[in-house]
Design a protein around this motif. Sequence first.
Motif, mmCIF file in Angstrom:
data_model
loop_
_atom_site.group_PDB
_atom_site.id
_atom_site.type_symbol
_atom_site.label_atom_id
_atom_site.label_comp_id
_atom_site.label_asym_id
_atom_site.label_seq_id
_atom_site.Cartn_x
_atom_site.Cartn_y
_atom_site.Cartn_z
ATOM 1 N N GLU A 110 -49.145 7.471 4.096
ATOM 2 C CA GLU A 110 -47.987 8.374 4.144
ATOM 3 C C GLU A 110 -47.509 8.571 5.580
ATOM 4 N N VAL A 111 -48.478 8.743 6.481
ATOM 5 C CA VAL A 111 -48.132 8.922 7.891
ATOM 6 C C VAL A 111 -47.357 7.718 8.406
ATOM 7 N N SER A 112 -47.825 6.536 8.035
ATOM 8 C CA SER A 112 -47.196 5.332 8.602
ATOM 9 C C SER A 112 -45.826 5.063 7.975
ATOM 10 N N GLN A 113 -45.591 5.601 6.768
ATOM 11 C CA GLN A 113 -44.323 5.294 6.104
ATOM 12 C C GLN A 113 -43.344 6.453 6.093
ATOM 13 N N HIS A 114 -43.742 7.581 6.591
ATOM 14 C CA HIS A 114 -42.907 8.779 6.493
ATOM 15 C C HIS A 114 -41.629 8.611 7.318
ATOM 16 N N PRO A 115 -40.478 8.913 6.715
ATOM 17 C CA PRO A 115 -39.226 8.706 7.458
ATOM 18 C C PRO A 115 -39.098 9.601 8.692
ATOM 19 N N ARG A 116 -39.807 10.728 8.699
ATOM 20 C CA ARG A 116 -39.650 11.616 9.854
ATOM 21 C C ARG A 116 -40.845 11.555 10.821
ATOM 22 N N ILE A 117 -41.798 10.643 10.555
ATOM 23 C CA ILE A 117 -42.918 10.508 11.495
ATOM 24 C C ILE A 117 -42.795 9.191 12.235
ATOM 25 N N LYS A 118 -42.780 9.274 13.548
ATOM 26 C CA LYS A 118 -42.814 8.053 14.342
ATOM 27 C C LYS A 118 -44.245 7.894 14.843
ATOM 28 N N SER A 144 -57.057 15.751 11.335
ATOM 29 C CA SER A 144 -56.274 16.967 11.563
ATOM 30 C C SER A 144 -54.918 16.648 12.186
ATOM 31 N N GLY A 145 -54.866 15.664 13.070
ATOM 32 C CA GLY A 145 -53.582 15.268 13.658
ATOM 33 C C GLY A 145 -52.633 14.720 12.600
ATOM 34 N N MET A 146 -53.173 13.891 11.708
ATOM 35 C CA MET A 146 -52.333 13.335 10.644
ATOM 36 C C MET A 146 -51.810 14.436 9.732
ATOM 37 N N GLN A 147 -52.715 15.363 9.387
ATOM 38 C CA GLN A 147 -52.322 16.431 8.460
ATOM 39 C C GLN A 147 -51.234 17.306 9.082
ATOM 40 N N THR A 148 -51.398 17.637 10.345
ATOM 41 C CA THR A 148 -50.418 18.513 10.980
ATOM 42 C C THR A 148 -49.075 17.783 11.082
ATOM 43 N N ALA A 149 -49.107 16.483 11.360
ATOM 44 C CA ALA A 149 -47.871 15.704 11.439
ATOM 45 C C ALA A 149 -47.175 15.681 10.083
ATOM 46 N N LEU A 150 -47.976 15.473 9.031
ATOM 47 C CA LEU A 150 -47.389 15.449 7.685
ATOM 48 C C LEU A 150 -46.779 16.798 7.322
ATOM 49 N N ASP A 151 -47.515 17.871 7.634
ATOM 50 C CA ASP A 151 -47.020 19.200 7.262
ATOM 51 C C ASP A 151 -45.723 19.542 7.997
ATOM 52 N N ILE A 152 -45.628 19.123 9.241
ATOM 53 C CA ILE A 152 -44.393 19.396 9.991
ATOM 54 C C ILE A 152 -43.262 18.529 9.429
ATOM 55 N N ALA A 153 -43.570 17.250 9.232
ATOM 56 C CA ALA A 153 -42.535 16.325 8.781
ATOM 57 C C ALA A 153 -42.030 16.702 7.387
ATOM 58 N N ASN A 154 -42.963 17.135 6.533
ATOM 59 C CA ASN A 154 -42.553 17.510 5.178
ATOM 60 C C ASN A 154 -41.723 18.790 5.152
ATOM 61 N N SER A 155 -41.716 19.537 6.242
ATOM 62 C CA SER A 155 -40.845 20.708 6.314
ATOM 63 C C SER A 155 -39.477 20.330 6.860
ATOM 64 N N GLY A 156 -39.276 19.058 7.143
ATOM 65 C CA GLY A 156 -37.951 18.607 7.535
ATOM 66 C C GLY A 156 -37.788 18.327 9.013
ATOM 67 N N HIS A 157 -38.850 18.444 9.778
ATOM 68 C CA HIS A 157 -38.718 18.206 11.214
ATOM 69 C C HIS A 157 -39.281 16.846 11.601
ATOM 70 N N HIS A 158 -38.781 16.333 12.707
ATOM 71 C CA HIS A 158 -39.259 15.032 13.168
ATOM 72 C C HIS A 158 -40.514 15.189 14.020
ATOM 73 N N VAL A 159 -41.408 14.221 13.890
ATOM 74 C CA VAL A 159 -42.698 14.274 14.579
ATOM 75 C C VAL A 159 -42.991 12.918 15.193
ATOM 76 N N MET A 160 -43.518 12.942 16.385
ATOM 77 C CA MET A 160 -44.098 11.716 16.922
ATOM 78 C C MET A 160 -45.606 11.894 16.908
ATOM 79 N N LEU A 161 -46.303 10.950 16.294
ATOM 80 C CA LEU A 161 -47.768 11.018 16.201
ATOM 81 C C LEU A 161 -48.342 9.939 17.106
#
Lengths: 294, 650, 171
Positions: free
Chosen positions: B204-212, B153-170
Amino acid sequence: MQYPYFPGCTLTNKAKGLNDMAKAGADILGAPLKELENWYCCQANFSSVTDNLMNHLAPVRTLIAAAKEGQKLVVLCSTCYYVLKRVSAIMARDEEKRKVVYEFLEEEYTKPVEVVHFLEYVRDEVGFDKLKENVKMDISVLAIAPYYGCQLLRPSKELAFDDPFEPSIFEEFLGALGCESVDSPFKTECCGSFLTTFSEKGVEDCVDRVLTYAGKNGAEAVTTSCPLCNFNLDWAQKEIKNKNEKFNNMPVFYLTELMALALGIEVPVEVWDEHVVDPRPFLAEKGIVKRTAL
Amino acid sequence: MKKRIGVFLCWCGSNIAEVVDVDIVIDAMKKYQGVAHAEYYKYFCSEPGQEIIEKAIKEYKLDGVVMASCSPAMHEATFRKAAVRAGLNEYECEIANVREQCSWVHRMQKPEATLKAIKLISSMVEKLKMNEPLIAASSPLIKRALVVGAGISGMQTALDIANSGHHVMLLERDPAIGGHMAQLAETFPTLDCSQCIMTPKTVEVSQHPRIKLITYAEVESIKGNVGNFKVKIRLKPAYLDRKKCTGCGVCIEKCPMKVSSEFNQHMGKRKAIYVLSPQAVPNKPVIDRENCMYLKNKKCGICSKVCEVGAIDYDQTEQTIEEEFGAVVVATGYDLYSQEKLGEYGYGKYKDVISGLDFERLNSASGPTAGEILRPSDGKVPKNVVFIKCTGSRDPENAMPYCSKICCMYTAKHAILYKRKVPDGQAYIFYMDIRSGGKGYEEFVQRGMEEEKALYVRGRVSKVFEDDGKIVIWSVDTLSGRKIEVKADMVVLATAIVPRHDAKDVGKMLNVSTDEFGFHKEAHVKLRPVESPTMGLYFCGCGQGPKDIPDSIAQAGCAANKVNNLFSQEKLFGEPVVACVKEDVCTGCGLCVAACPYDAREIDPKRKISVVKEALCQGCGACISVCPNNASELKNMSMDQVFRMLDQLQ
Amino acid sequence: MNESILPQEIKQEIKETLKKCYACGKCTSGCPMAAEMDFPPREFLKMLALGKESDMLSSKTIWVCSSCQTCYSRCPFEINIPEIIDRLKAYVYKRKLSNKEKPTQVLHKVFLDNIKRFGRIHEAGFIGEWKLFSGKWFSDLFLGAKMFFKGKLAIFPEKIKKIEEVRKLFK
């Protein structure tokens, strides 16, 4: 610290092995048991019916008497322990009941007395370390399965004696005495209790399970602190053996008998005579007691 | 003080006009002090009606408007907009509810209803006289989110936020992400491999440009408020430079120290330098300080010698970083109920009594038996397996009172998986109820019964013990009333889901309230299921309560959406009707600070009086009721106003 | 008057307790005596919940229960089955209803009567009465049991100084 001691009816007569050996052992350990001046039969059966005060009055009377002599009351017989402890729990939580008792006995139940079992007494007041220091005879060749039964453990919230599923105080006690304690899955299950008076089959089934599994796990004898358990485990063996050739008879010791052996107390012949399955051949074979001495 | 108030009485068709004598009311209001204009109309909420209001405001130079109409819940917004269009502030328009509170309830008492309408309107006129124009305070918004916990669930929420254009730290406490789902073998009701469906997400989480992604780290403290949280994060030392490390695995291979593997539920071994699993993301090892011989007494050091890139760094120390976020999503997940507490089932005592999660590892191709079902005691294939449901769940007096929700389904799955691998084996399932609500779930359970011949027995097990290498189960079949004894080779306990062992402490630290068990407490159990009462804090996954993967994913999306909603604003606008402080009366006792559920009050250290953080205040009024000096007030709802209103209602 | 119907307040109390039971069967699972019972604990509770208390008053179950407290200890709702059984037993005993499993019943009665009379149990009287009432003599275990209780019951009535008070307990 010396606390009053409640022997109970059975121990003053039939279960001498339990009582006399306890007293002798306690003397050696420097924590003699002083019998309560005025004690009454515990009634041998706790009435779970909480409003059935009549069945609780005799234990209450004993508790009141004990309160005059100390903060704790040492009990050895499991049944007496169970009844006294449960009644004291009811009295402690129910003010209404205390009032009724007062009206009835014209004596007030004020000071709560902590009911402790002999095992707890030895552990907390003497210490298992000290018990170990006093051991005179090596009984390490004995593989004994402790049998707790019901009345020390359940209901666990009220009795708070030990873990209801994995109790260990008996094992620690046996460990201090120097003998091997054998775990078995039925050490906390019922022996059939008072049903011995009419449902032989029920009791035999229970006893068979307890002893067979103790044997399977490597025990050569069992030990209890309860005269009724002791009786069932000891007496029922004959009938079980009749029905099942393969069943291995097994001596049933009171815990205090083992303590007496380890502490080097001379166990009188009458005590061994009380046993149905005579433990003397077993003890002799193990070299604990010379055959001639018996 | 307003002197030119307009009163507009709506007929509401016949709803009001049939009961209330509108002519009398208008006459009375025209004469009322401070009222410059009064009129009625059949439907003020209609477009022509709104135009009438706007025109009148301009024509009569009105400085406030009282709408005598339906409940503010219906048309307050409509009328306020009309007032704004005519140049007023929206808080210069008030509603006197003469429909729900008057005409509808006094149908049979018309003269009294008319009188009451006049009183209600007068009272609102009195309030309006002292109203001030209000503008919501704004505060800056950091559009970056923190997600605590990188399970599914943490990964999914991070992806959903990041895919909307916002930066996320996971953030993940373990050395690798994936949580419990990474431990599972197959998943119900489709039996697809857990790793296979999760790997795309971990990658995807590990490679996403907006997820740290930060693993092996924990939140240490959190300060600030919605839009601007300051979070201290503790980075645990991995004793390895992750930038240098290539993940070749030679260090792991050569490490001589074997330790029981947590990931494999202690059924297998790992090294002192280890990765959680072969598919771990990130696939870089960490050194376990407790067991590393070099870190303990400077002996060994093999990993450092074999590392070709020199990534091992025994001198690494714990570090703390501070980051700022606008929102925090807590997805801390679950533990299993400590089964040692359930003595009757013999967990911990008998090797062949295992938990459901243990069974997942036995089934997993990357598990300790490489996916073969072999019992732990002697490595033999168990031919009779007993599954016991509700161990620790639905047991209010001895364990947890609630239903753990997923056990019925995963036990059905276990039985099916078992039969696939051991076709001549028999699965017994002891159950009390089969709860299979969910798409395709009931069919899945039926499949286990019909195709895989799983034997369901209704009864709760009371005793489990060992006999001649078998595990004996004492239970009952309550449907036939018979006591049952089963000799099994292995027992699998469907253990209750509980919050993480430290959930209550973590909740306290994160300012997320928890229930009696430690699960997150929602702002509203039905209507706001992923929001904490504290603004800007959201949660998802099993930390909120037991749930399966589909539910966790859905909740994760919901939490992400809440974050995105928040981040869709340029600035944070609060509620304009907020508390204010009468500074000359306030003694700075601090009762309001303690009473405020939104952290919107604080004591100004210089002036020693209470101040309101307007961006956070929700206007609930808790501070007003506790203030011993009446120094706290809500804007446009002062004591003075309330007393004036009451005067009119007598 | 139908004597086999429990007083309303006891019925009510039992019903209240039984509302919690979701029939998981853990009581029967762990009962060492279930095999000897005509109604194992779960069925026994269900019958009571259904209002069949008169059947349960004459059941074997209430006399076969050894009061080992396993069911009570493991019940998810702490339903005190031993207490319910004790209540029923007490009621049967009071109304002299059941003829089933008489020896235990007689044992209970004689035991209490003895304490009433002597403060502690009086051996001769106890065994004598028990013989008389139970008529159960010949099984080996039974003879053993008699011996056991014989030992247990040997009394020193003189030790009780306030026998009057003990009697008072039973008034």
